[in-house]
Design an enzyme around this catalytic site. Structure first.
Site, PDB file in Angstrom:
ATOM      1  N   HIS A 125      14.016  -5.034   1.102  1.00 25.18           N
ATOM      2  CA  HIS A 125      12.667  -5.136   1.453  1.00 25.18           C
ATOM      3  C   HIS A 125      12.217  -5.665   2.571  1.00 25.18           C
ATOM      4  CE1 HIS A 125       8.518  -4.446   0.800  1.00 25.18           C
ATOM      5  NE2 HIS A 125       8.515  -4.571  -0.533  1.00 25.18           N
ATOM      6  N   GLY A 126      11.889  -4.980   3.979  1.00 24.40           N
ATOM      7  CA  GLY A 126      11.810  -5.659   5.202  1.00 24.40           C
ATOM      8  C   GLY A 126      10.252  -5.290   5.635  1.00 24.40           C
ATOM      9  N   ALA A 127       9.530  -5.112   4.432  1.00 27.48           N
ATOM     10  CA  ALA A 127       8.158  -4.337   4.864  1.00 27.48           C
ATOM     11  C   ALA A 127       7.075  -5.166   4.106  1.00 27.48           C
ATOM     12  CB  ALA A 127       7.916  -2.878   4.394  1.00 27.48           C
ATOM     13  N   HIS A 128       5.736  -4.907   4.520  1.00 26.38           N
ATOM     14  CA  HIS A 128       4.734  -5.530   3.570  1.00 26.38           C
ATOM     15  C   HIS A 128       4.439  -6.889   3.574  1.00 26.38           C
ATOM     16  CE1 HIS A 128       4.513  -1.161   1.523  1.00 26.38           C
ATOM     17  NE2 HIS A 128       4.114  -1.184   2.969  1.00 26.38           N
ATOM     18  N   TYR A 173       6.427  -9.256   2.966  1.00 28.45           N
ATOM     19  CA  TYR A 173       7.345 -10.078   2.092  1.00 28.45           C
ATOM     20  C   TYR A 173       8.322 -11.067   3.076  1.00 28.45           C
ATOM     21  CZ  TYR A 173       5.860  -7.719  -1.847  1.00 28.45           C
ATOM     22  OH  TYR A 173       4.929  -7.000  -2.902  1.00 28.45           O
ATOM     23  N   GLY A 211       0.395   7.184   2.418  1.00 27.55           N
ATOM     24  CA  GLY A 211      -0.852   8.150   2.674  1.00 27.55           C
ATOM     25  C   GLY A 211      -0.366   9.713   2.850  1.00 27.55           C
ATOM     26  N   GLY A 229       3.920   7.338  -3.250  1.00 28.73           N
ATOM     27  CA  GLY A 229       3.795   6.291  -4.549  1.00 28.73           C
ATOM     28  C   GLY A 229       2.476   6.638  -5.129  1.00 28.73           C
TER      29      GLY A 229
HETATM   30  C1  LIG Z   1      -0.098   0.704  -7.214  1.00 25.36           C
HETATM   31  C2  LIG Z   1       0.854   0.240  -6.323  1.00 25.36           C
HETATM   32  C3  LIG Z   1       1.374  -1.023  -6.161  1.00 25.36           C
HETATM   33  C4  LIG Z   1       2.245  -1.406  -5.245  1.00 25.36           C
HETATM   34  N1  LIG Z   1       3.138  -2.473  -5.086  1.00 25.36           N
HETATM   35  C5  LIG Z   1       3.667  -2.866  -4.155  1.00 25.36           C
HETATM   36  C6  LIG Z   1       4.154  -4.041  -3.953  1.00 25.36           C
HETATM   37  O1  LIG Z   1       4.208  -4.916  -4.779  1.00 25.36           O
HETATM   38  N2  LIG Z   1       5.030  -4.212  -2.712  1.00 25.36           N
HETATM   39  C7  LIG Z   1       5.116  -3.448  -1.953  1.00 25.36           C
HETATM   40  O2  LIG Z   1       5.998  -3.625  -0.932  1.00 25.36           O
HETATM   41  N3  LIG Z   1       4.671  -2.175  -1.927  1.00 25.36           N
HETATM   42  C8  LIG Z   1       4.022  -1.824  -2.877  1.00 25.36           C
HETATM   43  N4  LIG Z   1       3.309  -0.480  -3.025  1.00 25.36           N
HETATM   44  C9  LIG Z   1       3.600   0.393  -1.673  1.00 25.36           C
HETATM   45  C10 LIG Z   1       4.559   1.279  -2.273  1.00 25.36           C
HETATM   46  O3  LIG Z   1       5.833   0.813  -2.282  1.00 25.36           O
HETATM   47  C11 LIG Z   1       4.595   2.528  -1.276  1.00 25.36           C
HETATM   48  O4  LIG Z   1       5.185   2.002  -0.017  1.00 25.36           O
HETATM   49  C12 LIG Z   1       3.307   3.322  -1.106  1.00 25.36           C
HETATM   50  O5  LIG Z   1       2.714   3.352  -2.382  1.00 25.36           O
HETATM   51  C13 LIG Z   1       3.662   4.703  -0.332  1.00 25.36           C
HETATM   52  O6  LIG Z   1       2.303   5.126   0.090  1.00 25.36           O
HETATM   53  P1  LIG Z   1       1.483   6.060  -0.874  1.00 25.36           P
HETATM   54  O7  LIG Z   1       1.235   5.503  -2.121  1.00 25.36           O
HETATM   55  O8  LIG Z   1       0.232   6.564   0.043  1.00 25.36           O
HETATM   56  O9  LIG Z   1       2.328   7.383  -1.181  1.00 25.36           O
HETATM   57  C14 LIG Z   1       2.522  -0.396  -4.273  1.00 25.36           C
HETATM   58  C15 LIG Z   1       1.892   1.029  -4.245  1.00 25.36           C
HETATM   59  C16 LIG Z   1       0.980   1.220  -5.419  1.00 25.36           C
HETATM   60  C17 LIG Z   1       0.409   2.691  -5.192  1.00 25.36           C
END
Ligand SMILES: Cc1cc2nc3c(=O)[nH]c(=O)nc-3n(C[C@H](O)[C@H](O)[C@H](O)COP(=O)(O)O)c2cc1C
Length: 322
Positions: free
Chosen positions: A15-18, A20, A137, A158
């Site tokens: 996990h190299g995204a978001h 963290y 998205g 997601g």
């Molecule tokens: C309810 C929910 C919780 C999520 N929690 C995390 C998270 O804790 N950490 C993370 O890196 N991404 C999280 N994500 C992002 C997903 O891993 C994924 O990259 C994303 O949902 C893809 O986009 P989409 O929902 O538009 O298809 C979360 C997504 C949703 C919908």
């Protein structure tokens, strides 16, 4: 990582995204280090690439993927030049021959429509030599278009999956309507839906044991679904699962029963996370503990009353009732 494979996973996504840990090294708006892990692109990438190398050496490149969000700014982790950042990463990753790179679309956090995003993952896609996954998205149409235009090998979904557990089937039938695609507001489960949810707990536990876990802890604490049944300040049901202590504990005990022996349960009768408080937490805790005795489960893990809200300690006269 070796342990992860030993218990049955096919591979690992780093996990190299978001925002963290790894992303915090990558992004110049949050990495203010002055040593060899900060400053230049090369320095900011050092940690990520060291992790990739270590994981590849342990389990083999064909079992390793990485998730990146160069354009994202979650948890203040933004970058002044995300295009260069993304490109540098995939070019560096090519050296390790990892299985895939999973990149998050620019603008995802602001819910900008895919068609209106000025930035793009295409340069990263062109530069990366392995499988390229895009996410963030996408709906059915956007996803198919990305594949048809060769902007990706795979598309990750997601939130659509959360609203539609049978998403592949719905895509196949083109049966995803807009309403399904939105997050639905949390709602009270219908009584006739509850057995299915209990069964989903059972299936998840079965999958975990088959994947090699020694046991399962049921999360009955901190305002999650089981806790929402247990607490009278949030459970306002009028059916067999609301009202009396016995009724409010029914769902939790059905889950326990469905999972059988090799389990533990976590409870937080005294906490009020997500508004899930109870007017008589002592009685609730005691009722659950006594009811659990008949199932012979492995353990009960109880959150201290002084931890009223997750992460905060409080002075309290109450104690765990066991
Ligand atoms: C309810 C929910 C919780 C999520 N929690 C995390 C998270 O804790 N950490 C993370 O890196 N991404 C999280 N994500 C992002 C997903 O891993 C994924 O990259 C994303 O949902 C893809 O986009 P989409 O929902 O538009 O298809 C979360 C997504 C949703 C919908």
């Amino acid at each position: 990582m070796l342990l992860t494979l030993t218990i049955g996973f096919d591979g690992v996504e780093i996990h190299g995204a978001h925002g963290y840990f790894i992303d915090q090294f990558l992004k110049d708006q949050v990495n203010d280090r002055t040593d060899k892990y900060g400053g230049s692109l090369e320095n900011r990438y050092r940690f990520a690439l060291e992790v990739v190398e270590a994981v590849v050496n342990e389990i083999g490149a064909d079992r390793v993927g990485i998730k990146l969000s160069p354009f994202g700014g979650y948890l203040e982790s933004g970058d002044s030049n995300p295009e260069a950042l993304g490109l540098y990463m995939v070019e560096s990753l090519n050296r390790y021959g990892i299985l895939y790179c999973h990149a998050i679309e620019p603008g995802r956090e602001k819910d900008v429509d895919i068609k209106e995003r000025p930035q793009s993952l295409v340069p990263m896609r062109k530069a990366f030599k392995g499988t390229f996954i895009v996410g963030g998205g996408y709906n059915r149409e956007d996803g198919n278009k990305a594949l048809a235009e060769n902007r990706a090998d795979l598309v990750a979904y997601g939130h659509h999956f959360l609203a539609n557990p049978d998403l592949p089937k719905r895509f196949e039938l083109n049966a995803l309507n807009n309403e399904d695609a939105q997050f639905t507001s949390p709602r009270r489960l219908r009584t006739d839906e509850i057995p299915q949810i209990v069964d989903e707990f059972r299936l998840a536990a079965k999958n975990a044991i088959e994947a090699g876990f020694d046991g399962v802890e049921i999360q009955g604490a901190h305002g999650y679904i089981v806790d929402q049944f247990l607490k009278d300040q949030v459970n306002d049901r009028t059916d067999r699962d609301g009202g009396s202590l016995e009724n409010r504990c029914r769902f939790a005990l059905e889950v326990v029963e469905a999972l059988a022996n090799e389990i533990g349960i976590r409870l937080s009768p005294f906490t009020d996370s997500y508004e899930s408080g109870d007017s008589n937490p002592e009685a609730l805790g005691l009722h659950m503990a006594e009811s659990l005795n008949k199932y012979g489960i492995l353990y009960c893990h109880v959150v201290e009353p002084r931890m009223k809200t997750v992460g905060e300690l409080h002075e309290t006269p109450q104690s765990c009732p066991h």
